[in-house]
Design a protein around this motif. Structure first.
Motif, PDB file in Angstrom:
ATOM      1  N   MET A   1       0.834  -1.207   0.000  1.00  0.00           N
ATOM      2  CA  MET A   1       0.000   0.000   0.000  1.00  0.00           C
ATOM      3  C   MET A   1       0.863   1.248   0.000  1.00  0.00           C
ATOM      4  N   ARG A   2       0.404   2.241  -0.725  1.00  0.00           N
ATOM      5  CA  ARG A   2       1.113   3.512  -0.740  1.00  0.00           C
ATOM      6  C   ARG A   2       0.772   4.314   0.516  1.00  0.00           C
ATOM      7  N   HIS A   3       1.211   5.568   0.546  1.00  0.00           N
ATOM      8  CA  HIS A   3       1.028   6.396   1.724  1.00  0.00           C
ATOM      9  C   HIS A   3      -0.456   6.664   1.996  1.00  0.00           C
ATOM     10  N   LYS A   4      -0.744   6.964   3.238  1.00  0.00           N
ATOM     11  CA  LYS A   4      -2.110   7.287   3.660  1.00  0.00           C
ATOM     12  C   LYS A   4      -2.439   8.728   3.326  1.00  0.00           C
ATOM     13  N   GLU A   5      -3.715   8.972   3.139  1.00  0.00           N
ATOM     14  CA  GLU A   5      -4.228  10.332   3.020  1.00  0.00           C
ATOM     15  C   GLU A   5      -5.151  10.593   4.203  1.00  0.00           C
ATOM     16  N   ASN A   6      -5.354  11.857   4.525  1.00  0.00           N
ATOM     17  CA  ASN A   6      -6.367  12.268   5.489  1.00  0.00           C
ATOM     18  C   ASN A   6      -7.493  12.935   4.698  1.00  0.00           C
ATOM     19  N   VAL A   7      -8.608  12.251   4.611  1.00  0.00           N
ATOM     20  CA  VAL A   7      -9.688  12.672   3.721  1.00  0.00           C
ATOM     21  C   VAL A   7     -10.742  13.449   4.500  1.00  0.00           C
ATOM     22  N   LEU A   8     -11.104  14.617   3.995  1.00  0.00           N
ATOM     23  CA  LEU A   8     -12.192  15.429   4.535  1.00  0.00           C
ATOM     24  C   LEU A   8     -13.362  15.370   3.555  1.00  0.00           C
ATOM     25  N   VAL A   9     -14.511  14.908   4.028  1.00  0.00           N
ATOM     26  CA  VAL A   9     -15.696  14.769   3.191  1.00  0.00           C
ATOM     27  C   VAL A   9     -16.740  15.776   3.646  1.00  0.00           C
ATOM     28  N   HIS A 135     -13.287  15.798  -0.452  1.00  0.00           N
ATOM     29  CA  HIS A 135     -14.301  15.188  -1.326  1.00  0.00           C
ATOM     30  C   HIS A 135     -15.647  15.881  -1.150  1.00  0.00           C
ATOM     31  N   TRP A 136     -16.307  16.144  -2.270  1.00  0.00           N
ATOM     32  CA  TRP A 136     -17.635  16.755  -2.270  1.00  0.00           C
ATOM     33  C   TRP A 136     -18.437  16.149  -3.415  1.00  0.00           C
ATOM     34  N   THR A 137     -19.722  16.501  -3.500  1.00  0.00           N
ATOM     35  CA  THR A 137     -20.543  15.981  -4.592  1.00  0.00           C
ATOM     36  C   THR A 137     -21.409  17.085  -5.171  1.00  0.00           C
ATOM     37  N   ALA A 138     -21.938  16.813  -6.360  1.00  0.00           N
ATOM     38  CA  ALA A 138     -22.811  17.776  -7.041  1.00  0.00           C
ATOM     39  C   ALA A 138     -24.161  17.914  -6.368  1.00  0.00           C
ATOM     40  N   LEU A 139     -24.448  17.087  -5.373  1.00  0.00           N
ATOM     41  CA  LEU A 139     -25.713  17.220  -4.651  1.00  0.00           C
ATOM     42  C   LEU A 139     -25.760  18.510  -3.840  1.00  0.00           C
ATOM     43  N   THR A 140     -24.605  18.979  -3.374  1.00  0.00           N
ATOM     44  CA  THR A 140     -24.594  20.157  -2.497  1.00  0.00           C
ATOM     45  C   THR A 140     -24.921  21.455  -3.240  1.00  0.00           C
ATOM     46  N   PRO A 141     -24.255  21.774  -4.353  1.00  0.00           N
ATOM     47  CA  PRO A 141     -24.643  23.002  -5.063  1.00  0.00           C
ATOM     48  C   PRO A 141     -26.021  22.913  -5.705  1.00  0.00           C
ATOM     49  N   ALA A 142     -26.578  21.691  -5.784  1.00  0.00           N
ATOM     50  CA  ALA A 142     -27.933  21.547  -6.321  1.00  0.00           C
ATOM     51  C   ALA A 142     -28.990  22.086  -5.372  1.00  0.00           C
ATOM     52  N   LEU A 143     -28.634  22.301  -4.103  1.00  0.00           N
ATOM     53  CA  LEU A 143     -29.639  22.671  -3.106  1.00  0.00           C
ATOM     54  C   LEU A 143     -30.121  24.107  -3.260  1.00  0.00           C
ATOM     55  N   ASN A 144     -29.202  25.038  -3.471  1.00  0.00           N
ATOM     56  CA  ASN A 144     -29.589  26.445  -3.641  1.00  0.00           C
ATOM     57  C   ASN A 144     -28.343  27.259  -3.993  1.00  0.00           C
ATOM     58  N   GLU A 145     -28.557  28.506  -4.312  1.00  0.00           N
ATOM     59  CA  GLU A 145     -27.455  29.388  -4.736  1.00  0.00           C
ATOM     60  C   GLU A 145     -26.414  29.564  -3.632  1.00  0.00           C
ATOM     61  N   ASN A 146     -26.865  29.678  -2.373  1.00  0.00           N
ATOM     62  CA  ASN A 146     -25.913  29.846  -1.280  1.00  0.00           C
ATOM     63  C   ASN A 146     -25.002  28.645  -1.135  1.00  0.00           C
ATOM     64  N   LYS A 164      -5.733  17.411  -2.394  1.00  0.00           N
ATOM     65  CA  LYS A 164      -6.321  16.800  -3.580  1.00  0.00           C
ATOM     66  C   LYS A 164      -7.825  16.943  -3.459  1.00  0.00           C
ATOM     67  N   ILE A 165      -8.508  17.061  -4.602  1.00  0.00           N
ATOM     68  CA  ILE A 165      -9.953  17.285  -4.580  1.00  0.00           C
ATOM     69  C   ILE A 165     -10.640  16.280  -5.495  1.00  0.00           C
ATOM     70  N   SER A 166     -11.668  15.628  -4.961  1.00  0.00           N
ATOM     71  CA  SER A 166     -12.467  14.705  -5.762  1.00  0.00           C
ATOM     72  C   SER A 166     -13.931  15.121  -5.712  1.00  0.00           C
ATOM     73  N   VAL A 167     -14.643  14.806  -6.798  1.00  0.00           N
ATOM     74  CA  VAL A 167     -16.064  15.128  -6.879  1.00  0.00           C
ATOM     75  C   VAL A 167     -16.814  13.943  -7.478  1.00  0.00           C
ATOM     76  N   LYS A 191     -13.561  22.810 -11.987  1.00  0.00           N
ATOM     77  CA  LYS A 191     -12.217  23.169 -12.468  1.00  0.00           C
ATOM     78  C   LYS A 191     -11.158  23.028 -11.379  1.00  0.00           C
ATOM     79  N   TYR A 192     -11.565  22.934 -10.117  1.00  0.00           N
ATOM     80  CA  TYR A 192     -10.623  22.760  -9.020  1.00  0.00           C
ATOM     81  C   TYR A 192     -10.258  21.293  -8.772  1.00  0.00           C
ATOM     82  N   CYS A 193     -10.942  20.367  -9.430  1.00  0.00           N
ATOM     83  CA  CYS A 193     -10.879  18.959  -9.037  1.00  0.00           C
ATOM     84  C   CYS A 193      -9.774  18.174  -9.733  1.00  0.00           C
ATOM     85  N   ASP A 194      -9.158  17.275  -8.963  1.00  0.00           N
ATOM     86  CA  ASP A 194      -8.149  16.353  -9.472  1.00  0.00           C
ATOM     87  C   ASP A 194      -8.770  15.036  -9.916  1.00  0.00           C
TER      88      ASP A 194
END
Length: 332
Positions: A1-9, A135-146, A164-167, A191-194
């Motif tokens: 296994m390669r190195h560990k990451e600390n993932v924020l979701v 990590h984030w998903t397209a469900l969040t900006p779907a909720l409203n403009e804010n 690193k950024i995943s979507v 455009k920010y996503c890896d």
């Protein structure tokens, strides 16, 4: 296994109400209650895979939310970054026991604690200390403009802090109801996503990549794999920050059938998973989220593209046999 990451979701913690009767309201039966939500599901799988993962959400300070957070904590997820404010959790109602028949979903997420977040509330620099992956998903900006603004704020901070950024390009047409189309919002965020995960139809809807309108259930696996590779190359061209694209293909011919396979792409390689098929589905909700968790785990753990896509697809397939939203962190 390669190195560990600390993932924020980051995403909304939901409660799922499931009924055995699609009429749902019936004095003669009860409903099942599960914690869930796409991002919580990803966190739960990562926690069980022993990937250091923190889940950032916003919920009211009440027993219902505390119980849902405890369920995540027991699976190895750090929930200490939770923002406590507001008065209600987001809900969704699944008009079947497990999404096996029509699987129709009714959302009740407006005015939840999470959906009422605004830019400036969360100290993103503080939340991202010691984190290496966001990590984030397209469900969040779907909720409203804010919420779209909150996502932009988070992504700007993640890039500044070197994460690193995943979507996941989760597309739910019932959520995008505030007067903006995904194509108006998502490109500025992606455009920010890896790492970009989704499917060829979601990429078309959200990112403007091409789609062949003749594709259907009878289209061959090889043709779908070729279209996936073509879509990925478009994404790499449109979004230079992106280095990894993965797509799922899931087809259902009857309530307990599922055909499941995946494709993973880099700028110089295309990798396709084995093809999985079953007529013994237990619960199809969350299989895409388990795939996403498996993809993150694969990218952290392996160099070889085949190992990465087999890990992701195996994780997504295994979720079909696990009740509730959360997977069990295993690969088929």
């Amino acid at each position: 296994m390669r190195h560990k990451e600390n993932v924020l979701v980051f995403g909304e913690l939901l409660l799922r109400f499931s009924s055995a009767d699609e009429k749902f309201i019936n004095k003669n039966h009860t409903v099942s209650l599960f914690p869930g939500g796409s991002e919580a599901n990803v966190s739960a799988s990562l926690g069980q895979l022993n990937v250091p993962v923190s889940y950032l959400t916003c919920v009211p300070d009440n027993a219902l939310a505390a119980n849902a957070l405890t369920a995540l904590s027991e699976l190895g997820v750090n929930t200490s970054k939770t923002v406590l404010r507001g008065s209600r959790m987001g809900l969704y109602f699944l008009l079947s026991a497990n999404g096996l028949s029509s699987g129709q979903v009714v959302y009740d997420r407006k005015f939840s604690s999470f959906s009422n977040l605004k830019p400036g509330v969360i100290d993103w620099d503080e939340m991202m200390k010691d984190q290496t992956w966001f990590h984030w998903t397209a469900l969040t900006p779907a909720l409203n403009e804010n919420m779209a603004g909150v996502c932009l704020e988070a992504l700007t901070a993640a890039r500044k802090n070197g994460l690193k950024i995943s979507v996941d390009l989760n597309y739910r047409n019932r959520l995008w109801d505030f007067g903006r189309e995904p194509i108006e919002i998502m490109p500025e965020l992606v455009k920010y996503c890896d790492v970009i995960m989704g499917n060829i139809w979601a990429a078309n809807k959200m990112l403007g990549t091409g789609i062949d309108d003749t594709l259907d259930r009878n289209t061959s696996v090889v043709d779908y794999q070729e279209h996936s590779a073509k879509t990925a190359q478009e994404i790499f061209s449109l979004y230079p920050q992106c280095k990894h694209v993965a797509n799922t293909f899931r087809f259902m011919d009857n309530p307990t059938h599922n055909l499941f396979y995946g494709a993973y792409h880099t700028s110089d390689g295309n990798y396709n998973s084995k093809i999985y098929e079953t007529n013994e589905v237990v619960d199809r909700i969350g299989s895409g989220d388990a795939f996403m968790a498996g993809l993150i785990y694969g990218l952290i753990s392996f160099e070889n593209g085949t190992d990465i896509i087999e890990t992701a697809t195996g994780s997504g397939y295994q979720k079909l046999f696990v009740k509730g939203d959360f997977g069990d962190g295993s690969f088929y």
